[in-house]
Design an enzyme around this catalytic site. Structure first.
Site, PDB file in Angstrom:
ATOM      1  N   SER A 131      -9.170   2.621   2.543  1.00 23.35           N
ATOM      2  CA  SER A 131      -8.684   2.876   1.764  1.00 23.35           C
ATOM      3  C   SER A 131      -7.373   1.995   1.215  1.00 23.35           C
ATOM      4  O   SER A 131      -6.340   2.759   0.017  1.00 23.35           O
ATOM      5  CB  SER A 131      -7.838   3.623   2.524  1.00 23.35           C
ATOM      6  OG  SER A 131      -7.086   3.478   3.458  1.00 23.35           O
ATOM      7  N   SER A 181     -10.195   0.402   6.853  1.00 24.17           N
ATOM      8  CA  SER A 181      -9.682   0.419   5.353  1.00 24.17           C
ATOM      9  C   SER A 181      -9.100  -1.042   4.889  1.00 24.17           C
ATOM     10  O   SER A 181      -8.818  -0.812   4.272  1.00 24.17           O
ATOM     11  CB  SER A 181      -9.243   1.174   5.339  1.00 24.17           C
ATOM     12  OG  SER A 181      -9.053   3.039   5.761  1.00 24.17           O
ATOM     13  N   LYS A 225       0.519  -0.992   0.148  1.00 24.84           N
ATOM     14  CA  LYS A 225      -0.136   0.165  -0.056  1.00 24.84           C
ATOM     15  C   LYS A 225       0.981   1.270   0.512  1.00 24.84           C
ATOM     16  O   LYS A 225       1.405   1.444   0.925  1.00 24.84           O
ATOM     17  CB  LYS A 225      -1.022  -0.113   0.711  1.00 24.84           C
ATOM     18  CG  LYS A 225      -1.691   1.058   1.238  1.00 24.84           C
ATOM     19  CD  LYS A 225      -2.592   1.171   2.589  1.00 24.84           C
ATOM     20  CE  LYS A 225      -3.489   1.638   1.906  1.00 24.84           C
ATOM     21  NZ  LYS A 225      -4.558   2.181   3.579  1.00 24.84           N
TER      22      LYS A 225
END
Length: 404
Positions: free
Chosen positions: A125, A149, A56
């Site tokens: 996210s 998320s 990420k």
């Protein structure tokens, strides 16, 4: 299979899907092949050997930029790897690229689309992380959760998303948003792989191989706001509970949660307060490069009176344990992961309503995909447990995965 061959296969797979998914913020074939040659030269197998890992884009990586989904840091090159990335590389995992995150891991969407229907969001996210694992571009991907998320993108993309107990994995080298909420976790295709992945990042061998032999003690809990969910999600929740009981689990209906609304509001206050302070420099010096939505959110967070923040912290300290006490005696509590199927991308990344409280309380949470729902889109359930009960949660999830 050599790591070099694995890298070539992974790059081919990603290249085939990337034009429609946009899961990667940064991907460079030469960097991936150089890393593959390094791993081949070592000649030793680690627990993540054979795994392709996406990172990420809020984790620092020494050989790749870390932009945090923002033009403010488009060219930022960290001088070291984040602690989690260091552990992944040491365990033999092949890092292939930086997966798209929403802006500073908040709610403003990035370009990523859902592999099951590109008109829909993959969630956020950790958008790119969930999408690339679902599409087969990576076998594992890192994620973080401040509200929902990890669990919500896993639910929308139909993969396992595991948020361990708070601070199980070091946050060194991670862009922060919520000082007392941010939790590192990951995505995989199975419970066993998710457990192995988190065990490596955490240095916790005790989490690596959850057993599925003992039928668990499960509580099923439709939280006080469960009626906000779509009918298909509620129907699947009931089906999973019945299937677990039929397969031999001890299933109890939980009736706790009178203070649920207070805990939900507390999480929202704490997240806004901490987010405004974590991004104070960006707000003050680069406000014109923030999205309108994030800029307004940070302004609102900065305006929260300190007494409101302290009251929210007191709610977490005093009321949270009451809910955790109600969960005692169970291996896991089964509840909703999301409102239902992935919403259309134009509406945002989805609502983290059913995840916020569990992040606030710091216990482990895991999304288990269980069915193909309306329009062929995945749905499933969330398993949660009190803090430090990760091993019991993983064993319950592994058993339920097999039973279903």
């Amino acid at each position: 299979m050599s790591v070099l061959s694995l890298a070539e296969a992974a790059l081919d797979r990603i290249a085939a899907d990337e034009p429609r998914l946009h899961a990667y913020a940064w991907l460079d074939a030469e960097t991936v092949m150089a890393e593959a040659r390094r791993l081949d030269a070592l000649g030793t197998a680690g627990p993540l050997s054979g795994h392709v890992v996406a990172i990420k884009d809020i984790f620092d990586t020494v050989d790749m930029p870390t932009a945090c989904g923002s033009p403010i840091y488009a060219d930022r090159r960290p001088g070291r790897d984040a602690a989690a990335v260091t552990a992944i590389r040491a365990a033999g995992g092949l890092v292939v690229g930086k997966a798209v995150t929403t802006e500073f891991a908040h709610l403003t969407p990035g370009p990523t689309r859902n592999p099951h229907d590109t008109a829909r969001t993959p969630g956020g996210s950790s958008s790119g992380s969930a999408a690339t694992v679902a599409a087969g571009g990576a076998t594992l991907a890192t994620g973080t959760q401040t509200a929902g998320s990890i669990v919500r993108p896993a639910a929308f993309c139909g993969v396992v998303g595991y948020k361990p107990s708070f601070a199980t994995i070091s946050r060194a080298g991670l862009a922060s948003f919520g000082e007392t909420l941010d939790t590192v976790g990951g995505f995989a295709r199975t419970v066993s792989e998710a457990a192995l992945f988190v065990s490596v990042m955490a240095g916790r061998a005790d989490l690596a191989a959850p057993s599925a032999e003992r039928a668990p003690r499960l509580a099923v809990w439709a939280t006080p706001d469960a009626d906000d969910a779509e009918p298909a999600a509620l129907a699947e929740f009931d089906r999973v509970a019945q299937a677990a009981s039929k397969a031999g689990a001890q299933v109890t209906t939980l009736g706790a949660g009178a203070e649920w609304g207070q805990l939900l509001a507390a999480q929202m206050t704490i997240m806004a307060w901490e987010g405004a302070r974590a991004l104070a420099s960006e707000r003050a010096n680069h406000g014109d490069l923030l999205s309108d939505a994030l800029r307004v959110y940070l302004d609102e967070g900065a305006a929260i009176p300190v007494r409101d923040f302290l009251e929210a912290c007191e709610v977490r300290r005093t009321i949270g344990p009451r809910l955790l006490h109600a969960m005692a005696g169970f291996d896991a509590v089964v509840t909703l992961s999301a409102h239902g199927k992935a919403p259309l991308a134009e509406t945002g990344t989805g609502n983290p309503q059913f995840n916020r409280v569990w992040t606030l309380l710091g216990g482990p949470a895991l999304h288990l995909p269980t069915a193909s729902g309306p329009a062929g889109l995945p749905i499933g359930v969330q398993l949660i447990a009190p803090p430090a009960r990760d091993a019991a949660l993983l064993e319950a999830a592994r058993w339920l995965e097999r039973a279903l």
